[in-house]
Write an enzyme that holds these catalytic residues in place. Sequence first.
Site, PDB file in Angstrom:
ATOM      1  N   HIS A 205       0.853  -1.192   0.000  1.00 51.27           N
ATOM      2  CA  HIS A 205       0.000   0.000   0.000  1.00 51.27           C
ATOM      3  C   HIS A 205       0.891   1.246   0.000  1.00 51.27           C
ATOM      4  O   HIS A 205       1.933   1.268   0.651  1.00 51.27           O
ATOM      5  CB  HIS A 205      -0.903  -0.029   1.237  1.00 51.27           C
ATOM      6  CG  HIS A 205      -1.990   0.986   1.189  1.00 51.27           C
ATOM      7  ND1 HIS A 205      -1.757   2.319   1.431  1.00 51.27           N
ATOM      8  CD2 HIS A 205      -3.299   0.871   0.890  1.00 51.27           C
ATOM      9  CE1 HIS A 205      -2.897   2.988   1.284  1.00 51.27           C
ATOM     10  NE2 HIS A 205      -3.851   2.134   0.961  1.00 51.27           N
ATOM     11  N   ARG A 247      -3.325   1.182  -3.828  1.00 55.79           N
ATOM     12  CA  ARG A 247      -2.956  -0.225  -4.048  1.00 55.79           C
ATOM     13  C   ARG A 247      -3.645  -0.739  -5.310  1.00 55.79           C
ATOM     14  O   ARG A 247      -4.596  -0.114  -5.797  1.00 55.79           O
ATOM     15  CB  ARG A 247      -3.315  -1.095  -2.848  1.00 55.79           C
ATOM     16  CG  ARG A 247      -4.707  -0.871  -2.322  1.00 55.79           C
ATOM     17  CD  ARG A 247      -4.913  -1.617  -1.021  1.00 55.79           C
ATOM     18  NE  ARG A 247      -6.059  -1.090  -0.312  1.00 55.79           N
ATOM     19  CZ  ARG A 247      -6.921  -1.836   0.354  1.00 55.79           C
ATOM     20  NH1 ARG A 247      -6.783  -3.137   0.376  1.00 55.79           N
ATOM     21  NH2 ARG A 247      -7.917  -1.280   0.996  1.00 55.79           N
ATOM     22  N   LYS A 250      -7.518  -0.470  -6.868  1.00 55.57           N
ATOM     23  CA  LYS A 250      -8.355   0.431  -6.065  1.00 55.57           C
ATOM     24  C   LYS A 250      -8.464   1.780  -6.780  1.00 55.57           C
ATOM     25  O   LYS A 250      -7.799   2.026  -7.778  1.00 55.57           O
ATOM     26  CB  LYS A 250      -7.783   0.601  -4.649  1.00 55.57           C
ATOM     27  CG  LYS A 250      -7.726  -0.652  -3.823  1.00 55.57           C
ATOM     28  CD  LYS A 250      -9.083  -1.312  -3.531  1.00 55.57           C
ATOM     29  CE  LYS A 250     -10.089  -0.503  -2.810  1.00 55.57           C
ATOM     30  NZ  LYS A 250     -10.063  -0.587  -1.355  1.00 55.57           N
ATOM     31  N   ASP A 253      -7.014   8.490  -5.443  1.00 59.98           N
ATOM     32  CA  ASP A 253      -7.426   9.305  -4.294  1.00 59.98           C
ATOM     33  C   ASP A 253      -6.364  10.398  -4.120  1.00 59.98           C
ATOM     34  O   ASP A 253      -5.161  10.116  -4.159  1.00 59.98           O
ATOM     35  CB  ASP A 253      -7.491   8.360  -3.069  1.00 59.98           C
ATOM     36  CG  ASP A 253      -7.740   9.081  -1.748  1.00 59.98           C
ATOM     37  OD1 ASP A 253      -7.531  10.300  -1.669  1.00 59.98           O
ATOM     38  OD2 ASP A 253      -8.107   8.393  -0.775  1.00 59.98           O
ATOM     39  N   CYS A 255      -5.102  11.944  -1.667  1.00 63.46           N
ATOM     40  CA  CYS A 255      -4.073  11.878  -0.608  1.00 63.46           C
ATOM     41  C   CYS A 255      -2.840  11.098  -1.058  1.00 63.46           C
ATOM     42  O   CYS A 255      -1.733  11.329  -0.566  1.00 63.46           O
ATOM     43  CB  CYS A 255      -4.631  11.323   0.699  1.00 63.46           C
ATOM     44  SG  CYS A 255      -5.112   9.603   0.650  1.00 63.46           S
ATOM     45  N   TYR A 256      -3.010  10.182  -2.028  1.00 61.55           N
ATOM     46  CA  TYR A 256      -1.845   9.427  -2.510  1.00 61.55           C
ATOM     47  C   TYR A 256      -0.934  10.278  -3.385  1.00 61.55           C
ATOM     48  O   TYR A 256       0.149   9.840  -3.753  1.00 61.55           O
ATOM     49  CB  TYR A 256      -2.287   8.146  -3.233  1.00 61.55           C
ATOM     50  CG  TYR A 256      -3.085   7.241  -2.324  1.00 61.55           C
ATOM     51  CD1 TYR A 256      -2.601   6.896  -1.075  1.00 61.55           C
ATOM     52  CD2 TYR A 256      -4.340   6.757  -2.700  1.00 61.55           C
ATOM     53  CE1 TYR A 256      -3.336   6.098  -0.214  1.00 61.55           C
ATOM     54  CE2 TYR A 256      -5.083   5.954  -1.854  1.00 61.55           C
ATOM     55  CZ  TYR A 256      -4.575   5.628  -0.609  1.00 61.55           C
ATOM     56  OH  TYR A 256      -5.305   4.842   0.236  1.00 61.55           O
ATOM     57  N   ASP A 362     -10.517  13.753  -1.561  1.00 64.27           N
ATOM     58  CA  ASP A 362     -10.116  12.485  -2.166  1.00 64.27           C
ATOM     59  C   ASP A 362     -10.384  12.514  -3.680  1.00 64.27           C
ATOM     60  O   ASP A 362      -9.494  12.377  -4.515  1.00 64.27           O
ATOM     61  CB  ASP A 362     -10.922  11.413  -1.402  1.00 64.27           C
ATOM     62  CG  ASP A 362     -11.001  10.057  -2.038  1.00 64.27           C
ATOM     63  OD1 ASP A 362     -10.655   9.918  -3.203  1.00 64.27           O
ATOM     64  OD2 ASP A 362     -11.458   9.114  -1.350  1.00 64.27           O
ATOM     65  N   ASP A 369     -11.602  17.683   3.458  1.00 59.62           N
ATOM     66  CA  ASP A 369     -11.242  17.498   4.875  1.00 59.62           C
ATOM     67  C   ASP A 369      -9.792  17.901   5.048  1.00 59.62           C
ATOM     68  O   ASP A 369      -9.070  18.116   4.064  1.00 59.62           O
ATOM     69  CB  ASP A 369     -11.505  16.044   5.343  1.00 59.62           C
ATOM     70  CG  ASP A 369     -10.687  15.032   4.573  1.00 59.62           C
ATOM     71  OD1 ASP A 369      -9.445  15.110   4.652  1.00 59.62           O
ATOM     72  OD2 ASP A 369     -11.267  14.180   3.860  1.00 59.62           O
ATOM     73  N   HIS A 372      -7.009  15.361   3.639  1.00 58.12           N
ATOM     74  CA  HIS A 372      -6.790  15.414   2.191  1.00 58.12           C
ATOM     75  C   HIS A 372      -6.212  16.756   1.754  1.00 58.12           C
ATOM     76  O   HIS A 372      -5.435  16.822   0.798  1.00 58.12           O
ATOM     77  CB  HIS A 372      -8.087  15.065   1.438  1.00 58.12           C
ATOM     78  CG  HIS A 372      -8.363  13.590   1.468  1.00 58.12           C
ATOM     79  ND1 HIS A 372      -9.135  13.014   2.450  1.00 58.12           N
ATOM     80  CD2 HIS A 372      -7.897  12.583   0.684  1.00 58.12           C
ATOM     81  CE1 HIS A 372      -9.142  11.700   2.260  1.00 58.12           C
ATOM     82  NE2 HIS A 372      -8.410  11.412   1.191  1.00 58.12           N
TER      83      HIS A 372
HETATM   84  C1  LIG Z   1       2.544   8.529   9.283  1.00 59.20           C
HETATM   85  C2  LIG Z   1       1.276   7.817   9.084  1.00 59.20           C
HETATM   86  C3  LIG Z   1       0.333   7.752  10.223  1.00 59.20           C
HETATM   87  C4  LIG Z   1       1.050   7.263   7.882  1.00 59.20           C
HETATM   88  C5  LIG Z   1      -0.186   6.626   7.411  1.00 59.20           C
HETATM   89  C6  LIG Z   1       0.087   5.971   6.103  1.00 59.20           C
HETATM   90  C7  LIG Z   1      -1.162   5.503   5.398  1.00 59.20           C
HETATM   91  C8  LIG Z   1      -1.947   6.525   4.628  1.00 59.20           C
HETATM   92  C9  LIG Z   1      -1.501   4.247   5.428  1.00 59.20           C
HETATM   93  C10 LIG Z   1      -2.662   3.750   4.664  1.00 59.20           C
HETATM   94  C11 LIG Z   1      -3.612   2.949   5.494  1.00 59.20           C
HETATM   95  C12 LIG Z   1      -4.562   2.150   4.620  1.00 59.20           C
HETATM   96  C13 LIG Z   1      -4.317   0.704   4.461  1.00 59.20           C
HETATM   97  C14 LIG Z   1      -5.542   2.729   4.049  1.00 59.20           C
HETATM   98  C15 LIG Z   1      -6.479   1.990   3.161  1.00 59.20           C
HETATM   99  O1  LIG Z   1      -7.662   2.534   3.309  1.00 59.20           O
HETATM  100  P1  LIG Z   1      -8.813   2.298   2.234  1.00 59.20           P
HETATM  101  O2  LIG Z   1      -9.049   0.835   2.024  1.00 59.20           O
HETATM  102  O3  LIG Z   1      -9.966   3.124   2.693  1.00 59.20           O
HETATM  103  O4  LIG Z   1      -8.196   3.003   0.961  1.00 59.20           O
HETATM  104  P2  LIG Z   1      -7.759   2.450  -0.479  1.00 59.20           P
HETATM  105  O5  LIG Z   1      -8.959   1.890  -1.126  1.00 59.20           O
HETATM  106  O6  LIG Z   1      -7.273   3.693  -1.152  1.00 59.20           O
HETATM  107  O7  LIG Z   1      -6.654   1.453  -0.268  1.00 59.20           O
HETATM  108 ZN   LIG Z   2      -7.450   9.559   0.805  1.00 55.64          ZN
END
Ligand SMILES: CC(C)=CCC/C(C)=C/CC/C(C)=C/COP(=O)(O)OP(=O)(O)O
Ligand SMILES: [Zn+2]
Length: 432
Positions: A205, A247, A250, A253, A255-256, A362, A369, A372
Amino acid sequence: MEMESFSSLTVTERDQILVEQQVFNIFKTFYNIPPSSQSFMLELQRENHVEYLTNGLKQLGPSFCVLDANRPWICYWILHSIALMDEFVDPELEDNTIDFLSRCQDPNGGYGGGPGQMPHLATTMLQSIHLEKLYSFIRQMKYASGGFRMHDAGEIDVRACYTAISVASLLNILDDELVQNVGNYILSCQTYEGGISGEPGSEAHGGYTFCGLATMILINEVKRLDLSSLIDWVVFRQGVEGGFQGRTNKLVDGCYSFWQGGIFALLKRLNSTRGEKSIPLGDGEDSGPDSSETTASSDATGKGLIEDLSQGGSHIEKGDQHDTSSRVNSKRHAKVKPLFNSLALQQYILLCSQDLNGGLRDKPGKSRDHYHTCYCLSGLSVCQRSWLEDDDSPPLPCAVLGPYSNLLEPIHPLYNVVLDRYREAHEFFTGS
Ligand SMILES: CC(C)=CCC/C(C)=C/CC/C(C)=C/COP(=O)(O)OP(=O)(O)O
Ligand SMILES: [Zn+2]
């Protein structure tokens, strides 16, 4: 697509199609309006963002109960976003925020999610005063496997390793005891795809890959990772919308833009031939003479691969109307062709993630928010300097999508802190 075949798709596939349609409608509208008006749509609405962020900070007092356990982290999201735009909060609000944060500090070290709450590593990202107690808190969070726990009896994961190691590094309290076995733990989380997962056996991820890569750099063990497969994994996370997914399979978004975009900023530094004394990446190596004539492709880490990829760029070359490689040719300003499509990502952030009334999100259809807002803006800053080898020189206008007034402050990619603030902190804690 026919209704019948649409309904036979999985929910994820349907979501993907709907989001792509929404994004392409935005792009279609954009390209259908005269170029003279397009600049408004691509303009960063600084005033509105600052107003949205400042209002958020004012609400952090005792009555603020949304995401109650995250309040120090919200302070970081807001203050960092404001700093990226080179804006300030008024002194009274700043004092109130410092007062609030000091009340979140646990008497035994570390910061909790609010005054009186259990200390938690994610909230300890913030500046600390009690260094000895903070060290002792981080030490207590260390687990024999090498990993760290997020909080007392909490989950052990790569995020906790990053928060522990990056805080200790920034505050100059990192020692061998904290580092011991961390590299083995992170290595055990690199998956067959090339990215890094939160814990051994899970899925790669972007959030964890950023945390894992940054941690390995900070502890001088980055060369133990399979960097070529990590790069291979991350370049394929940029979607046709221009944004990044976290990942495989998916949705993209905003934030990535930072979690994945920041990986490129780290890789760029690893691959740099410049002696970056003022912004150490932690590998302890003098990367060579300060030669502005050299190209960024001769480091031992991921050498050949980075060279190869930098010829080809990211996988979304189709429809890339903004390839500036022929225009960006200044020796001082541009050395590196980014390994991702930087202008496409800026387009996603500005057109799709930006709420014109302030704040970022996002994707279209989602609400703005502070999280983001912080990570979209951090990603935007990374993009704007993705052609530069040296973050201290300003990027050329063609590397900044939209008006040049969109330019944000540079960040230190290991800590995601504005570079000037990083330098102040570094000086404060190291005395040099
Ligand atoms: C320093 C610190 C605290 C860092 C955090 C790093 C970080 C953003 C980790 C991701 C966590 C995660 C598996 C989200 C998936 O959420 P989802 O399933 O809602 O999102 P997706 O569909 O985009 O994978
Ligand atoms: Zn996000």
